[in-house]
Design a protein around this motif. Structure first.
Motif, short mmCIF file in Angstrom:
data_model
loop_
_atom_site.label_atom_id
_atom_site.label_comp_id
_atom_site.label_asym_id
_atom_site.label_seq_id
_atom_site.Cartn_x
_atom_site.Cartn_y
_atom_site.Cartn_z
N UNK A 1 29.13 35.60 10.70
CA UNK A 1 28.19 35.87 9.62
C UNK A 1 28.80 36.78 8.56
N UNK A 2 29.55 37.79 9.01
CA UNK A 2 30.20 38.70 8.07
C UNK A 2 31.26 37.97 7.24
N UNK A 3 32.02 37.10 7.90
CA UNK A 3 33.02 36.32 7.17
C UNK A 3 32.37 35.40 6.15
N UNK A 4 31.25 34.81 6.54
CA UNK A 4 30.53 33.93 5.62
C UNK A 4 30.00 34.71 4.43
N UNK A 5 29.44 35.90 4.69
CA UNK A 5 28.92 36.74 3.62
C UNK A 5 30.04 37.18 2.68
N UNK B 1 25.29 40.50 -7.50
CA UNK B 1 25.01 39.63 -6.36
C UNK B 1 26.12 39.76 -5.31
N UNK B 2 27.35 39.78 -5.75
CA UNK B 2 28.48 39.93 -4.82
C UNK B 2 28.38 41.24 -4.05
N UNK B 3 27.96 42.32 -4.73
CA UNK B 3 27.84 43.62 -4.07
C UNK B 3 26.70 43.62 -3.06
N UNK B 4 25.64 42.87 -3.35
CA UNK B 4 24.51 42.80 -2.43
C UNK B 4 24.86 41.98 -1.19
N UNK B 5 25.66 40.94 -1.38
CA UNK B 5 26.00 40.04 -0.27
C UNK B 5 27.11 40.61 0.61
N UNK B 6 28.07 41.26 -0.02
CA UNK B 6 29.25 41.75 0.73
C UNK B 6 28.83 42.77 1.78
N UNK C 1 30.36 36.47 -1.29
CA UNK C 1 30.58 37.55 -2.26
C UNK C 1 31.77 37.22 -3.16
N UNK C 2 32.81 36.66 -2.58
CA UNK C 2 33.99 36.29 -3.37
C UNK C 2 33.65 35.18 -4.37
N UNK C 3 32.83 34.22 -3.94
CA UNK C 3 32.41 33.14 -4.84
C UNK C 3 31.62 33.71 -6.03
#
Length: 262
Positions: free
Chosen positions: A82-86, A115-120, A90-92
């Motif tokens: 899940x962390x790798x997916x998140x 959005x990237x900061x919220x997901x990472x 974030x990178x996308x």
């Protein structure tokens, strides 16, 4: 072949005293009968087998413990996945933000970086992408003339990565725009410390030092002016002003003396 000890026979005789007094002699027991009688008083192998129920019970507990361990491993594996997916998401979002920034859509780019900061996820492997997104938000704010926000984002990036050169450069630029020359000078000196070959920072330092000095002189004059106005408002009640007082420096001692002039 089971051998019957004499003690057993005497024990049976003692238990039946009436039979021993009889004149009729009991014929000796055969080996088969003796074996049967002996087996009546002792456990056979099959009678001792229920102990294996405990073994099976222990085995069941072991299986349950093993299943729990496997389940824990699966949970840990799922959490890592899940962390790798998140992190990939974030990178996308960061890459999409870069595209929007390149197109001059700074507000939309800000949304993607946020959005990237919220997901990472907050973990060591995400420090780089989070610091980059904060620094990229800072350049967006600079483009939108939101200088204070740009400084805040650069500071967040540097908290994650204290040697992040782009964040230092952008914060120094933002400080200079707000005439925070001393702060800009401190960031520029840090850049030169990290990269002694940075000619741009080397050229900027003397200029920022001069600007910081001029600002200090200006602030000093403004403070003296305010104090003079305050003094005149008080002395004016007595028909005087601060211009009636002169500070004279003694060349020998370097001390000042105040003289009154009309």
């Amino acid at each position: 072949m089971v051998v019957i000890e004499p003690a057993i026979e005497s024990e049976e005789t003692n238990l039946n005293p009436k039979q021993s007094s009889s004149s009729t002699t009991t014929p000796p027991a055969t080996s088969a009968e003796s074996a049967k009688d002996a087996s009546d008083g002792f456990e056979t192998a099959s009678e001792g087998e229920p102990e294996t129920d405990d073994e099976e019970s222990d085995g069941g507990a072991g299986d349950e413990q093993q299943q729990q361990q496997v389940s824990s491993c699966e949970d840990a594996l799922n959490d890592d996945q899940l962390k790798e997916k998140a992190l990939a998401q974030a990178n996308d979002a960061k890459m999409e933000g870069n595209k929007l920034f390149g197109a001059g859509q700074y507000q939309e780019a800000l949304s993607q970086y946020e959005l990237a900061l919220q997901v990472a996820p907050e973990m060591p492997s995400s420090v780089e992408i989070r610091s980059i997104c904060h620094a990229n938000q800072a350049i967006c704010f600079l483009k939108l003339e939101k200088i204070e926000d740009a400084i805040k984002e650069c500071t967040k990036a540097l908290e994650l990565n204290p040697t992040y050169m782009k964040a230092l450069t952008r914060r120094a630029e933002a400080h200079e725009k707000l005439e925070h020359f001393e702060e800009a000078l401190a960031d520029t000196k840090k850049i030169l410390e990290l990269d002694p070959s940075n000619s741009q920072a080397r050229r900027a330092i003397p200029r920022l030092e001069q600007l910081a000095k001029e600002k200090q002189e200006k602030l000093k004059e403004e403070m003296i002016g305010k104090l003079k106005d305050m003094g005149n408002s008080l002395l004016g009640r007595f028909g005087m002003s601060v211009d009636n007082f002169k500070a004279v420096k003694d060349p020998e001692t370097g001390q000042y003396s105040i003289s009154f002039q009309r």
